[in-house]
Design a protein around this motif. Structure first.
Motif, short mmCIF file in Angstrom:
data_model
loop_
_atom_site.label_atom_id
_atom_site.label_comp_id
_atom_site.label_asym_id
_atom_site.label_seq_id
_atom_site.Cartn_x
_atom_site.Cartn_y
_atom_site.Cartn_z
N GLU A 106 0.85 -1.19 0.00
CA GLU A 106 0.00 0.00 0.00
C GLU A 106 0.89 1.24 0.00
OE1 GLU A 106 -2.93 2.77 -0.03
OE2 GLU A 106 -3.04 0.64 -0.56
N TYR A 113 -0.39 4.55 0.20
CA TYR A 113 -0.99 5.68 0.90
C TYR A 113 -0.86 5.45 2.39
CZ TYR A 113 -4.55 9.20 2.08
OH TYR A 113 -5.23 10.27 2.59
N ASN A 162 -3.56 4.56 5.09
CA ASN A 162 -4.23 3.26 5.00
C ASN A 162 -3.46 2.14 5.70
OD1 ASN A 162 -6.48 4.07 3.56
ND2 ASN A 162 -5.60 3.59 1.56
N HIS A 193 4.88 -0.83 2.96
CA HIS A 193 4.64 0.53 2.47
C HIS A 193 5.54 0.77 1.27
CE1 HIS A 193 4.67 5.15 3.20
NE2 HIS A 193 3.80 4.80 2.27
N ASP A 251 5.32 2.32 -3.16
CA ASP A 251 4.54 2.83 -4.28
C ASP A 251 4.24 1.67 -5.23
OD1 ASP A 251 3.54 4.02 -6.55
OD2 ASP A 251 5.13 5.51 -6.73
#
Length: 249
Positions: free
Chosen positions: A78, A80, A83, A100, A102
Motif C-alpha cells: 500500500e 498511501y 491506509n 509501504h 509505491d
C-alpha cells in the motif's frame, strides 16, 4: 442559494471520517450499477490456483481479506500511508505482511517472487509485474477508466486526471512484454447520488477528482446541483472500469 441548514449538513458530511475504502457512510444515499464481471469472484478463483500472492494497492485490505484463506503466502503493498494501520490491523491476523511502497514504482521483492499479482483500482508498472512474476504467473486487475466521472469533474470545471489509463493502453503494454492477455473487458455505468451531501462526502473521500474540494470553495457549484435535484433531475454521473487477466509467457 441552498438554505443554511443544508450548508451545515454539507459541512458535517465533508467532516465525516473516511478510512481505507469504506463507503458505508453513504449507505442508502448512493446507488451504483455494477460491472458485468465480479472482481472478487475472479480474484478468488485466481488465488485458489496460486501459492504466492501479491496484492498491489491493497487500500485498507478490504478486498484481500475477503479472499482468505490463502493456499500459500500472501503479501500486500500500500502506498498511501494513512491506509497502512488499517490494512495491517485487518490483514495481520491472516498472516499477511503489509509493506509501504509505491505500487506503480520499483517493488521491494526479488525476481519471480510471485505466481499471482492482484490489483484493484491501483497503479502498477508493467515492467515490475514482469520482473516479480514467475513464468506462467498471472496478473489480475480491475482499473478505474481514465474518463471515469469526467462529467462530474466537468461540473466543477476540472478535467479527468488520468485520461491515458485505458483498456487499450494497458493491454498493449502487457502484450509488448509478452503477456498472454486472456480477458480484457471494459464497462460504463452510472452512479447516482440521492442528495448533495452524499456527493460532498464522496469528493472529500476521493480528493483527486476535484482538487482542494470544499463546501465553501465550491458552494456555487453545489448550489447548482441542489437546484438540479430539487427540479427532479437526478445527480447521475458516468463511471468507467476495465478488467484484465494476463499470464506471463
Amino acid at each position: 442559494m441552498p438554505t443554511d441548514a443544508l450548508v451545515r449538513q454539507w459541512r458535517r458530511d465533508a467532516a465525516a471520517p473516511f478510512e481505507g475504502w469504506d463507503f458505508s457512510y453513504l449507505r442508502g444515499r448512493l446507488v451504483e450499477t455494477k460491472p458485468d464481471w465480479d472482481y472478487p469472484a475472479l480474484a478468488r478463483t485466481a488465488v485458489a490456483q496460486s501459492r504466492d500472492v501479491l496484492d498491489l494497492a491493497t487500500g485498507g485490505g478490504e478486498v484481500l481479506s475477503s479472499l482468505a484463506p490463502f493456499p500459500g503466502r500472501a503479501t500486500a503493498v500500500e502506498g498511501y500511508a494513512p491506509n497502512l494501520p488499517l490494512a495491517r490491523e485487518r490483514l495481520s491476523a491472516l498472516g499477511i505482511e503489509v509493506l509501504h511502497a509505491d505500487p506503480g514504482a520499483v517493488l521491494p521483492f526479488r525476481d519471480g517472487a510471485f505466481d499471482l499479482v492482484l490489483n484493484r483500482h491501483g497503479a502498477f508498472a508493467v515492467t515490475e509485474l514482469d520482473r516479480v512474476l514467475r513464468t506462467g504467473g498471472a496478473f489480475l486487475t480491475q482499473q478505474v477508466g481514465g474518463d471515469n466521472l469526467a462529467d462530474l469533474a466537468g461540473h466543477f470545471g476540472v478535467e479527468a486526471k488520468s485520461p491515458m489509463n485505458t483498456l487499450g493502453a494497458a493491454k498493449q503494454q502487457l502484450q509488448a512484454l509478452g503477456f498472454d492477455v486472456r480477458q480484457a473487458e471494459d464497462w460504463r455505468g452510472q452512479v447516482t447520488f440521492l442528495d448533495v451531501g452524499a456527493l460532498v462526502y464522496f469528493l472529500k473521500a476521493i480528493p483527486w477528482i476535484v482538487d482542494d474540494f470544499g463546501v465553501e470553495t465550491h458552494l456555487d457549484a453545489l448550489a447548482v446541483l441542489q437546484a438540479r435535484i430539487e427540479s427532479g433531475r437526478p445527480l447521475q454521473f458516468t463511471e468507467t472500469r476495465f478488467v484484465i487477466h494476463a499470464v506471463k509467457s
